[in-house]
Design an enzyme around this catalytic site. Structure first.
Site, PDB file in Angstrom:
ATOM      1  N   ASN A 138       8.116  -1.750 -11.376  1.00  0.00           N
ATOM      2  CA  ASN A 138       9.062  -1.588 -12.487  1.00  0.00           C
ATOM      3  C   ASN A 138      10.127  -2.672 -12.388  1.00  0.00           C
ATOM      4  O   ASN A 138      11.296  -2.405 -12.123  1.00  0.00           O
ATOM      5  CB  ASN A 138       9.733  -0.209 -12.411  1.00  0.00           C
ATOM      6  CG  ASN A 138       8.993   0.844 -13.220  1.00  0.00           C
ATOM      7  OD1 ASN A 138       8.293   0.527 -14.183  1.00  0.00           O
ATOM      8  ND2 ASN A 138       9.151   2.088 -12.833  1.00  0.00           N
ATOM      9  N   SER A 155       2.253   2.636 -16.097  1.00  0.00           N
ATOM     10  CA  SER A 155       2.796   3.988 -16.211  1.00  0.00           C
ATOM     11  C   SER A 155       1.719   5.029 -15.954  1.00  0.00           C
ATOM     12  O   SER A 155       0.558   4.827 -16.289  1.00  0.00           O
ATOM     13  CB  SER A 155       3.399   4.224 -17.588  1.00  0.00           C
ATOM     14  OG  SER A 155       3.854   5.574 -17.659  1.00  0.00           O
ATOM     15  N   HIS A 195      41.533  -9.615 -37.543  1.00  0.00           N
ATOM     16  CA  HIS A 195      40.107  -9.912 -37.338  1.00  0.00           C
ATOM     17  C   HIS A 195      39.360 -10.131 -38.650  1.00  0.00           C
ATOM     18  O   HIS A 195      38.181 -10.444 -38.625  1.00  0.00           O
ATOM     19  CB  HIS A 195      39.449  -8.783 -36.538  1.00  0.00           C
ATOM     20  CG  HIS A 195      39.975  -8.690 -35.144  1.00  0.00           C
ATOM     21  ND1 HIS A 195      39.843  -9.708 -34.234  1.00  0.00           N
ATOM     22  CD2 HIS A 195      40.667  -7.709 -34.507  1.00  0.00           C
ATOM     23  CE1 HIS A 195      40.419  -9.360 -33.085  1.00  0.00           C
ATOM     24  NE2 HIS A 195      40.934  -8.153 -33.238  1.00  0.00           N
ATOM     25  N   GLU A 235      11.022   7.917 -22.247  1.00  0.00           N
ATOM     26  CA  GLU A 235      10.695   9.008 -21.298  1.00  0.00           C
ATOM     27  C   GLU A 235      11.977   9.796 -20.944  1.00  0.00           C
ATOM     28  O   GLU A 235      11.978  11.036 -20.936  1.00  0.00           O
ATOM     29  CB  GLU A 235      10.071   8.376 -20.049  1.00  0.00           C
ATOM     30  CG  GLU A 235       9.809   9.288 -18.868  1.00  0.00           C
ATOM     31  CD  GLU A 235       9.310   8.483 -17.650  1.00  0.00           C
ATOM     32  OE1 GLU A 235       8.328   7.726 -17.781  1.00  0.00           O
ATOM     33  OE2 GLU A 235       9.920   8.590 -16.576  1.00  0.00           O
ATOM     34  N   TYR A 236      13.059   9.080 -20.698  1.00  0.00           N
ATOM     35  CA  TYR A 236      14.342   9.742 -20.418  1.00  0.00           C
ATOM     36  C   TYR A 236      14.740  10.619 -21.623  1.00  0.00           C
ATOM     37  O   TYR A 236      15.215  11.732 -21.455  1.00  0.00           O
ATOM     38  CB  TYR A 236      15.449   8.711 -20.194  1.00  0.00           C
ATOM     39  CG  TYR A 236      15.616   8.186 -18.789  1.00  0.00           C
ATOM     40  CD1 TYR A 236      14.557   7.625 -18.094  1.00  0.00           C
ATOM     41  CD2 TYR A 236      16.856   8.230 -18.160  1.00  0.00           C
ATOM     42  CE1 TYR A 236      14.733   7.117 -16.812  1.00  0.00           C
ATOM     43  CE2 TYR A 236      17.039   7.723 -16.878  1.00  0.00           C
ATOM     44  CZ  TYR A 236      15.978   7.163 -16.218  1.00  0.00           C
ATOM     45  OH  TYR A 236      16.154   6.652 -14.948  1.00  0.00           O
ATOM     46  N   LYS A 252       7.551  -1.716 -20.893  1.00  0.00           N
ATOM     47  CA  LYS A 252       7.554  -0.616 -19.913  1.00  0.00           C
ATOM     48  C   LYS A 252       8.966  -0.033 -19.775  1.00  0.00           C
ATOM     49  O   LYS A 252       9.144   1.181 -19.661  1.00  0.00           O
ATOM     50  CB  LYS A 252       7.050  -1.106 -18.546  1.00  0.00           C
ATOM     51  CG  LYS A 252       7.161  -0.066 -17.421  1.00  0.00           C
ATOM     52  CD  LYS A 252       6.325   1.157 -17.728  1.00  0.00           C
ATOM     53  CE  LYS A 252       6.255   2.287 -16.735  1.00  0.00           C
ATOM     54  NZ  LYS A 252       7.216   2.615 -15.811  1.00  0.00           N
ATOM     55  N   HIS A 305       9.519   2.137 -22.680  1.00  0.00           N
ATOM     56  CA  HIS A 305       8.729   3.357 -22.434  1.00  0.00           C
ATOM     57  C   HIS A 305       9.544   4.320 -21.566  1.00  0.00           C
ATOM     58  O   HIS A 305       9.633   5.516 -21.845  1.00  0.00           O
ATOM     59  CB  HIS A 305       7.407   2.997 -21.733  1.00  0.00           C
ATOM     60  CG  HIS A 305       6.715   4.154 -21.080  1.00  0.00           C
ATOM     61  ND1 HIS A 305       7.134   4.695 -19.877  1.00  0.00           N
ATOM     62  CD2 HIS A 305       5.647   4.895 -21.457  1.00  0.00           C
ATOM     63  CE1 HIS A 305       6.360   5.722 -19.558  1.00  0.00           C
ATOM     64  NE2 HIS A 305       5.445   5.857 -20.499  1.00  0.00           N
ATOM     65  N   ASN A 306      10.151   3.797 -20.520  1.00  0.00           N
ATOM     66  CA  ASN A 306      10.919   4.661 -19.628  1.00  0.00           C
ATOM     67  C   ASN A 306      12.179   5.206 -20.303  1.00  0.00           C
ATOM     68  O   ASN A 306      12.552   6.357 -20.081  1.00  0.00           O
ATOM     69  CB  ASN A 306      11.288   3.916 -18.342  1.00  0.00           C
ATOM     70  CG  ASN A 306      10.127   3.895 -17.363  1.00  0.00           C
ATOM     71  OD1 ASN A 306       8.971   3.941 -17.761  1.00  0.00           O
ATOM     72  ND2 ASN A 306      10.416   3.811 -16.083  1.00  0.00           N
ATOM     73  N   LEU A 365       0.811  -1.212   0.000  1.00  0.00           N
ATOM     74  CA  LEU A 365       0.000   0.000   0.000  1.00  0.00           C
ATOM     75  C   LEU A 365       0.853   1.276   0.000  1.00  0.00           C
ATOM     76  O   LEU A 365       0.541   2.243   0.683  1.00  0.00           O
ATOM     77  CB  LEU A 365      -0.973  -0.005   1.182  1.00  0.00           C
ATOM     78  CG  LEU A 365      -2.065  -1.081   1.088  1.00  0.00           C
ATOM     79  CD1 LEU A 365      -2.918  -1.116   2.354  1.00  0.00           C
ATOM     80  CD2 LEU A 365      -2.964  -0.871  -0.130  1.00  0.00           C
TER      81      LEU A 365
HETATM   82  C1  6PG Z   1       5.943   6.039 -15.264  1.00  0.00           C
HETATM   83  C2  6PG Z   1       7.295   6.473 -14.770  1.00  0.00           C
HETATM   84  C3  6PG Z   1       7.573   5.784 -13.488  1.00  0.00           C
HETATM   85  C4  6PG Z   1       8.631   6.473 -12.654  1.00  0.00           C
HETATM   86  C5  6PG Z   1       9.998   6.252 -13.135  1.00  0.00           C
HETATM   87  C6  6PG Z   1      10.901   7.431 -12.936  1.00  0.00           C
HETATM   88  O1  6PG Z   1       5.918   5.524 -16.359  1.00  0.00           O
HETATM   89  O2  6PG Z   1       4.974   6.240 -14.549  1.00  0.00           O
HETATM   90  O3  6PG Z   1       8.272   6.143 -15.685  1.00  0.00           O
HETATM   91  O4  6PG Z   1       7.831   4.457 -13.761  1.00  0.00           O
HETATM   92  O5  6PG Z   1       8.352   7.815 -12.494  1.00  0.00           O
HETATM   93  O6  6PG Z   1      10.479   5.191 -12.367  1.00  0.00           O
HETATM   94  O7  6PG Z   1      12.147   6.965 -13.209  1.00  0.00           O
HETATM   95  P1  6PG Z   1      13.463   7.659 -12.750  1.00  0.00           P
HETATM   96  O8  6PG Z   1      13.411   7.792 -11.250  1.00  0.00           O
HETATM   97  O9  6PG Z   1      14.501   6.711 -13.190  1.00  0.00           O
HETATM   98  O10 6PG Z   1      13.474   8.986 -13.424  1.00  0.00           O
END
Ligand code: 6PG
Length: 481
Positions: free
Chosen positions: A102, A128, A452, A189-190, A182, A185-186, A10
């Site tokens: 994750n 996410s 090589h 996101e980066y 996922k 996806h992250n 929780l």
């Molecule tokens: C999401 C985010 C989530 C989280 C990351 C942040 O999709 O909701 O990606 O998974 O915010 O873990 O990652 P960092 O701490 O590595 O920036």
């Protein structure tokens, strides 16, 4: 009456997902390792709701209808294994465990195998959308057996974010497929966050925009078809918040050292492992690492100078060029992420539907954006598309804007402003579109020092040259002439 869904853990994501499930008509049971958390949840957020609190795993398991559907929302890594081990003796054949954290996809694949050989079912599900998404509709990326997914589908399709073409959930694929998607996806996101940071740096430190102007630029970009997205929207918001202590824009007093929990690095690790080039995402992960050298950078800044020139162009005209550079770079970043999914799908047997992956990211998740529609269409039209950059719309957009993109990267280099993800994207584009790269020389060197071998462009086969004895005549010095 038995509860139809159980949630273990929780912390905020677990609480919010539990409430989302309950709100959608499924009575729930909850369990948390520490009793106080459960009590607080029951007293504050679960009142008047169909929630049963369990204080032992035995009670929890007994409260659930069979086959049990149990969502585990504990910290990724050892706590997931520990929870599974504690639960296992209490479960019955056919019960379904879902890991919504994750988790590393390799761990998920291992857990799925272990649990399935014990006649349980395991779903590794990427979730996410942060706290808000978990409560009101996240993007869900469940992987495991199709049969288990079908069983969960009525719940998952209800709790997921809803967009014009359906709920943001689909069956991703077997084993660790859901957590793999996922993870990528992250990684994307980066990439997005770093590209936005670079645009911000240029707008602020090259063009001299203040917080209000930055807000206006990002708010305007957010109205465009191409950049409209959650991350651009929250960026615009950030510039409107001031620090009550100093009166400065809050963002200006935040330490410039980015944290990371590891999913970006995992994306890089696996891309390198399976041989997919994701330079924009690598640049984004590296930029966070560079940012973390705060103290060292402060010292270095006193000792190493860069160019002293300042921007002398037309500020108003340069803003849309930065937007074009951001958009072109973003296309390259997504091209890399999708290429990674495509290769992983083939190697790991995920059989991913890339159009569907883009579709379920349209709502709920952190990278949600109108732009994902274009990606979905590109893969719907040609599921075998080798790279997004070859999709007619993407290709044309980049061709139309590449001049601005190049100007932005060149200006940044001239002024000494780092734009690692903008440049990595441009290099990706230029490398991908070139039929001849200089790695013929790399091959020659490898063959020279390590035998090589190399292949030739004009005939098949593998060749080796005795380079040392072939270069023994001193060549005529042509450059000096
Ligand atoms: C999401 C985010 C989530 C989280 C990351 C942040 O999709 O909701 O990606 O998974 O915010 O873990 O990652 P960092 O701490 O590595 O920036």
């Amino acid at each position: 009456m038995a509860q139809s869904f159980g949630v273990i853990g929780l912390a905020v994501m677990g609480e919010n997902l539990a409430l989302n499930v309950e709100r959608n008509g499924f009575p729930i049971a909850v369990y948390n390792r520490s009793r106080e958390k459960t009590d607080t949840f029951m007293a504050t957020r679960a009142t008047g709701k169909n929630v049963v609190a369990a204080y032992t795993l035995e009670e929890f398991v007994a409260a659930l209808e069979r086959p049990r559907k149990i969502l585990i929302m504990v910290k990724a890594g050892a706590p997931v294994d520990a929870t599974i081990q504690q639960l296992k003796p209490l479960l019955d054949e056919g019960d379904i465990l879902i890991d919504g954290g994750n988790s590393l996809f390799k761990d998920t694949a291992r857990r799925a195998e272990e649990l399935e050989s014990a006649k349980f079912t395991f779903i590794g599900m990427g979730v996410s959308g942060g706290e808000e998404g978990a409560l009101n509709g996240p993007s869900l990326m469940p992987g495991g057996t199709k049969q288990a997914y079908d069983f969960l589908e009525p719940i998952l399709t209800k709790i997921a974010a809803q967009v014009d073409d359906g709920p943001c959930v689909t069956y991703i694929g077997p084993g660790g497929a859901g957590h793999y998607v996922k993870m990528v996806h992250n990684g994307i996101e980066y990439g997005d966050m770093q590209l936005i940071a670079e645009a911000y740096d240029l707008l602020k430190n090259v063009l001299g925009l203040n917080a209000q102007q930055l807000h206006e630029v990002f708010a305007e970009w957010n109205t465009t078809d191409e950049l409209n997205s959650y991350l651009i929207e929250i960026t615009a918001d950030v510039f409107k918040v001031s620090d009550p202590d100093s009166g400065l824009p809050l963002v200006d007093v935040i330490k410039d050292a980015a944290g990371q929990k590891g999913t970006g690095r995992w994306t890089v690790d696996d891309a390198l492992e399976i041989g997919v080039a994701i330079p924009t995402i690598i640049a984004a992960v590296t930029a966070r690492i560079m940012s973390s050298y705060k103290q060292e950078r402060v010292e270095a800044a006193k000792q190493i100078t860069g160019p002293s020139a300042t921007f002398d162009g037309d500020v108003k005209a340069f803003i849309p060029k930065i937007r074009d550079a951001l958009y072109c770079s973003k296309m390259c970043s997504y091209a890399q992420g999708m290429a990674l999914l495509s290769k992983a799908s083939e190697l790991y047997g995920y059989d991913l539907n890339l159009g569907e992956c883009a579709r379920i990211w349209k709502g709920g998740c952190i990278i949600r954006a109108g732009f994902l529609n274009k990606i979905k269409h590109a893969f719907d039209e040609n599921p075998g598309l080798p790279n997004l950059l070859l999709a007619p719309e993407f290709k044309q957009t980049i061709l139309d804007r590449q001049a601005a993109w190049r100007e932005v990267v060149a200006t940044a280099a001239q002024l000494g402003i780092p734009v690692p993800a903008f440049s990595a994207s441009l290099d990706y584009f230029d490398s991908y579109r070139r039929d001849r790269l200089p790695q013929n020389l790399t091959q020659a060197q490898r063959d020279y020092f390590g035998a090589h071998t190399y292949e030739r462009t004009d005939k098949p086969g593998t060749f080796h040259t005795d380079w040392i004895h072939t270069v023994d005549q001193e060549p005529e010095a042509v450059l000096a002439k």
